[in-house]
Design a protein around this motif. Structure first.
Motif, PDB file in Angstrom:
ATOM      1  N   GLY A 117       3.758   6.747 -17.155  1.00 42.57           N
ATOM      2  CA  GLY A 117       3.155   5.767 -17.957  1.00 42.57           C
ATOM      3  C   GLY A 117       2.987   4.866 -16.788  1.00 42.57           C
ATOM      4  O   GLY A 117       2.021   3.600 -17.221  1.00 42.57           O
ATOM      5  N   SER A 118       4.191   4.767 -15.878  1.00 42.67           N
ATOM      6  CA  SER A 118       3.966   3.604 -14.853  1.00 42.67           C
ATOM      7  C   SER A 118       2.048   3.200 -14.315  1.00 42.67           C
ATOM      8  O   SER A 118       1.730   2.271 -13.691  1.00 42.67           O
ATOM      9  N   HIS A 119       2.100   4.238 -14.505  1.00 43.71           N
ATOM     10  CA  HIS A 119       0.227   4.455 -13.318  1.00 43.71           C
ATOM     11  C   HIS A 119      -0.936   2.814 -14.475  1.00 43.71           C
ATOM     12  O   HIS A 119      -1.421   2.770 -13.450  1.00 43.71           O
ATOM     13  N   GLU A 120      -0.609   2.842 -15.665  1.00 53.23           N
ATOM     14  CA  GLU A 120      -0.859   1.947 -15.927  1.00 53.23           C
ATOM     15  C   GLU A 120      -0.761   0.667 -15.141  1.00 53.23           C
ATOM     16  O   GLU A 120      -1.689  -0.251 -15.564  1.00 53.23           O
ATOM     17  N   ALA A 121       0.170   0.622 -14.775  1.00 51.88           N
ATOM     18  CA  ALA A 121       0.016  -1.184 -13.920  1.00 51.88           C
ATOM     19  C   ALA A 121      -0.462  -0.389 -12.018  1.00 51.88           C
ATOM     20  O   ALA A 121      -0.275  -1.531 -11.818  1.00 51.88           O
ATOM     21  N   GLY A 122      -0.609   0.116 -11.860  1.00 51.36           N
ATOM     22  CA  GLY A 122      -0.989   0.947 -10.203  1.00 51.36           C
ATOM     23  C   GLY A 122      -2.250  -0.067  -9.543  1.00 51.36           C
ATOM     24  O   GLY A 122      -2.863   0.232 -10.949  1.00 51.36           O
ATOM     25  N   ARG A 123      -2.209   0.060  -8.905  1.00 52.25           N
ATOM     26  CA  ARG A 123      -3.929  -0.460  -8.022  1.00 52.25           C
ATOM     27  C   ARG A 123      -3.631  -0.307  -6.920  1.00 52.25           C
ATOM     28  O   ARG A 123      -2.784  -0.047  -5.935  1.00 52.25           O
ATOM     29  N   LEU A 124      -4.670   0.531  -6.746  1.00 52.16           N
ATOM     30  CA  LEU A 124      -4.587   1.940  -5.704  1.00 52.16           C
ATOM     31  C   LEU A 124      -5.840   0.961  -4.500  1.00 52.16           C
ATOM     32  O   LEU A 124      -6.853   0.246  -4.847  1.00 52.16           O
ATOM     33  N   ASP A 125      -4.813   0.406  -3.589  1.00 55.32           N
ATOM     34  CA  ASP A 125      -5.903   0.079  -2.349  1.00 55.32           C
ATOM     35  C   ASP A 125      -6.290   1.393  -0.919  1.00 55.32           C
ATOM     36  O   ASP A 125      -4.263   1.030  -0.091  1.00 55.32           O
ATOM     37  N   LEU A 126      -6.302   1.264  -0.991  1.00 50.80           N
ATOM     38  CA  LEU A 126      -6.288   2.507   0.165  1.00 50.80           C
ATOM     39  C   LEU A 126      -6.317   1.885   1.850  1.00 50.80           C
ATOM     40  O   LEU A 126      -6.659   3.252   2.994  1.00 50.80           O
ATOM     41  N   ASP A 127      -6.581   0.380   1.670  1.00 49.66           N
ATOM     42  CA  ASP A 127      -6.961   0.106   2.911  1.00 49.66           C
ATOM     43  C   ASP A 127      -6.333  -0.370   3.506  1.00 49.66           C
ATOM     44  O   ASP A 127      -5.949  -0.882   4.521  1.00 49.66           O
ATOM     45  N   ASP A 128      -5.086  -0.731   2.870  1.00 56.48           N
ATOM     46  CA  ASP A 128      -3.977  -1.266   2.744  1.00 56.48           C
ATOM     47  C   ASP A 128      -1.884  -0.612   2.145  1.00 56.48           C
ATOM     48  O   ASP A 128      -1.560  -0.545   1.607  1.00 56.48           O
ATOM     49  N   LEU A 129      -2.040   0.860   2.699  1.00 57.53           N
ATOM     50  CA  LEU A 129      -1.456   2.167   2.639  1.00 57.53           C
ATOM     51  C   LEU A 129       0.108   1.363   3.290  1.00 57.53           C
ATOM     52  O   LEU A 129       0.908   1.940   3.406  1.00 57.53           O
ATOM     53  N   ALA A 130       0.036   0.360   3.899  1.00 59.01           N
ATOM     54  CA  ALA A 130       1.252  -0.391   4.343  1.00 59.01           C
ATOM     55  C   ALA A 130       1.635  -1.858   4.421  1.00 59.01           C
ATOM     56  O   ALA A 130       2.843  -2.129   4.411  1.00 59.01           O
ATOM     57  N   TYR A 131       1.279  -2.284   3.086  1.00 59.72           N
ATOM     58  CA  TYR A 131       1.459  -3.871   2.726  1.00 59.72           C
ATOM     59  C   TYR A 131       1.394  -4.301   3.197  1.00 59.72           C
ATOM     60  O   TYR A 131       2.337  -5.323   3.408  1.00 59.72           O
ATOM     61  N   THR A 132       0.408  -4.340   3.903  1.00 62.65           N
ATOM     62  CA  THR A 132       0.125  -5.854   5.134  1.00 62.65           C
ATOM     63  C   THR A 132      -0.484  -6.800   3.914  1.00 62.65           C
ATOM     64  O   THR A 132      -0.275  -8.167   4.720  1.00 62.65           O
ATOM     65  N   ARG A 133      -0.911  -6.897   3.068  1.00 59.95           N
ATOM     66  CA  ARG A 133      -1.917  -8.535   2.390  1.00 59.95           C
ATOM     67  C   ARG A 133      -1.198  -8.227   1.465  1.00 59.95           C
ATOM     68  O   ARG A 133      -1.338  -9.143   1.350  1.00 59.95           O
ATOM     69  N   GLY A 134      -0.187  -7.815   1.181  1.00 63.75           N
ATOM     70  CA  GLY A 134       0.900  -8.254  -0.156  1.00 63.75           C
ATOM     71  C   GLY A 134       2.032  -7.784   0.225  1.00 63.75           C
ATOM     72  O   GLY A 134       2.290  -6.715   0.852  1.00 63.75           O
ATOM     73  N   ARG A 135       2.861  -8.012  -0.871  1.00 65.83           N
ATOM     74  CA  ARG A 135       5.203  -8.156  -0.752  1.00 65.83           C
ATOM     75  C   ARG A 135       5.066  -6.811  -1.443  1.00 65.83           C
ATOM     76  O   ARG A 135       4.205  -5.862  -2.183  1.00 65.83           O
ATOM     77  N   TYR A 136       6.065  -5.755  -0.724  1.00 58.78           N
ATOM     78  CA  TYR A 136       6.279  -4.598  -1.125  1.00 58.78           C
ATOM     79  C   TYR A 136       6.827  -4.742  -1.952  1.00 58.78           C
ATOM     80  O   TYR A 136       7.780  -5.486  -2.024  1.00 58.78           O
ATOM     81  N   GLY A 137       7.363  -4.160  -3.120  1.00 64.89           N
ATOM     82  CA  GLY A 137       7.729  -3.715  -4.715  1.00 64.89           C
ATOM     83  C   GLY A 137       8.413  -2.903  -5.123  1.00 64.89           C
ATOM     84  O   GLY A 137       6.885  -1.270  -5.027  1.00 64.89           O
ATOM     85  N   ARG A 138       9.205  -1.726  -5.034  1.00 71.75           N
ATOM     86  CA  ARG A 138       9.507  -0.937  -5.544  1.00 71.75           C
ATOM     87  C   ARG A 138       8.813  -0.531  -6.528  1.00 71.75           C
ATOM     88  O   ARG A 138       7.997   1.284  -6.536  1.00 71.75           O
ATOM     89  N   TRP A 139       8.145  -0.786  -7.554  1.00 72.20           N
ATOM     90  CA  TRP A 139       7.347  -0.386  -8.934  1.00 72.20           C
ATOM     91  C   TRP A 139       5.957  -0.312  -8.919  1.00 72.20           C
ATOM     92  O   TRP A 139       5.507  -0.024  -8.624  1.00 72.20           O
ATOM     93  N   ARG A 140       5.890  -1.766  -7.339  1.00 71.71           N
ATOM     94  CA  ARG A 140       4.433  -2.207  -7.636  1.00 71.71           C
ATOM     95  C   ARG A 140       3.846  -0.850  -6.876  1.00 71.71           C
ATOM     96  O   ARG A 140       3.327  -0.074  -6.652  1.00 71.71           O
ATOM     97  N   ALA A 141       4.947   0.083  -5.596  1.00 77.62           N
ATOM     98  CA  ALA A 141       4.506   1.139  -4.891  1.00 77.62           C
ATOM     99  C   ALA A 141       4.501   2.384  -5.508  1.00 77.62           C
ATOM    100  O   ALA A 141       3.531   3.239  -5.636  1.00 77.62           O
ATOM    101  N   TYR A 142       5.679   2.379  -6.868  1.00 75.78           N
ATOM    102  CA  TYR A 142       5.431   3.622  -7.344  1.00 75.78           C
ATOM    103  C   TYR A 142       4.415   3.944  -8.492  1.00 75.78           C
ATOM    104  O   TYR A 142       3.947   5.010  -8.109  1.00 75.78           O
ATOM    105  N   ALA A 143       4.578   3.002  -8.784  1.00 69.13           N
ATOM    106  CA  ALA A 143       3.166   3.113  -9.946  1.00 69.13           C
ATOM    107  C   ALA A 143       1.577   3.330  -9.040  1.00 69.13           C
ATOM    108  O   ALA A 143       0.338   3.724  -9.584  1.00 69.13           O
TER     109      ALA A 143
END
Length: 312
Positions: free
Chosen positions: A154-180
């Protein structure tokens, strides 16, 4: 709140004799319960797990309630491209067809760890299952009515797909952000796979499911409420709020075996906010129905894994 007993339940699982299922992450939680109930209904089940030792314990536990079950084990570490290819080769050599491929295994890592420059959560939850599915797809297509079931959240609802930043260089990494993000990608993959199967005129279908909130090892190893709710000392207090692992497996099982399920459908609990309840068809968030995003994700996964489904 609707209980699992008021709707589709394990009693509705059709006879699975003569069918073969591959279940990833089958040593515990949702995966174990899915494998167990399929075995109890006669299916041959391959338990694809990162630890063969834990898989063997799970196999023995399943045999306690399904003593005649045909069960086999394969080591599968979805974070390792080599392991994925080796596991697919082993399964492909053992089976001439796969009726059910259930991509259940997943993880949520507390710290950013990169594998070949890509977030480990995305590798484990998205690239690994994509490659495993692609490599085994010929076996799924060889079945008379093969299904690929992708377990999302159900957490997919909060997901934001950024395929140009799969290393989180442009934003802060968060466990649930990555999971969503990864769970949104799982849905996009499932729906794109279905579109491609239909376009190719294949009988096989792709569907998705989410378990709601369940008290499992995944919950205990996670942070926040799910960890608290899954911890033995407090589990009885949280019981009204979360499902058991067996109940959480029911949406996955319905997606896998209900003869009325159609390709591209999504199943989850029917209770408050999809937290628990009887499994029924649910509507994904609009972001998961973006066909352009799903096509881009597919192409990205092909590039990053080197796995291409030539027939699709």
């Amino acid at each position: 709140m609707t209980g699992a007993s008021s709707g589709w339940s394990s009693a509705d699982i059709p006879d699975q004799r003569g069918r073969t299922a591959v279940v990833t992450g089958a040593n515990s939680g949702i995966g174990f319960e899915t494998a167990r109930m399929l075995a109890e209904h006669g299916a041959r089940v391959v338990l694809a797990c990162r630890s063969l030792e834990k898989a063997a314990v799970a196999r023995d536990a399943i045999r306690a309630t399904a003593p005649e079950a045909e069960l086999s084990l394969v080591r599968l570490d979805l974070a390792s491209a080599e392991s994925v290819r080796e596991a697919a080769a082993t399964v492909g050599a053992e089976l001439d067809r796969i009726d059910l491929l259930i991509n259940n295994a997943g993880a949520a890592f507390g710290r950013l760890t990169l594998i070949d420059g890509i977030d480990r959560t995305f590798v484990t939850n998205v690239l690994g299952p994509f490659a495993f599915t692609g490599l085994l797809l010929p076996r799924v297509l060889a079945a008379s009515a093969g299904r690929v079931v992708t377990v999302s959240s159900g957490s997919h609802e909060a997901g934001r797909l950024d395929l140009d930043d799969l290393a989180y260089t442009r934003g802060r990494y968060g466990r649930w952000r990555a999971y969503a993000r990864s769970k949104l990608a799982n849905l996009l993959f499932a729906f794109e796979l279905q579109r491609r199967l239909a376009a190719a005129g294949e009988r096989a279908i792709a569907v998705a499911a989410h378990p709601g909130a369940a008290a499992t090892d995944f919950g205990r190893n996670s942070g926040g409420f799910t960890r608290i709710a899954s911890a033995p000392p407090l589990r009885w207090l949280a019981a009204p709020l979360v499902a058991t692992a067996a109940a959480g497996a029911l949406p996955v099982l319905r997606a896998a075996v209900d003869p009325d399920v159609r390709g591209g459908e999504f199943y989850g609990p029917d209770g408050f906010h999809g937290i628990k309840g009887a499994p029924h068809k649910v509507r994904p968030a609009a972001v998961a129905e973006d066909t352009a995003a799903s096509a881009t994700l597919w192409e990205t996964c092909e590039q990053l894994t080197g796995v291409r489904c030539s027939s699709l």
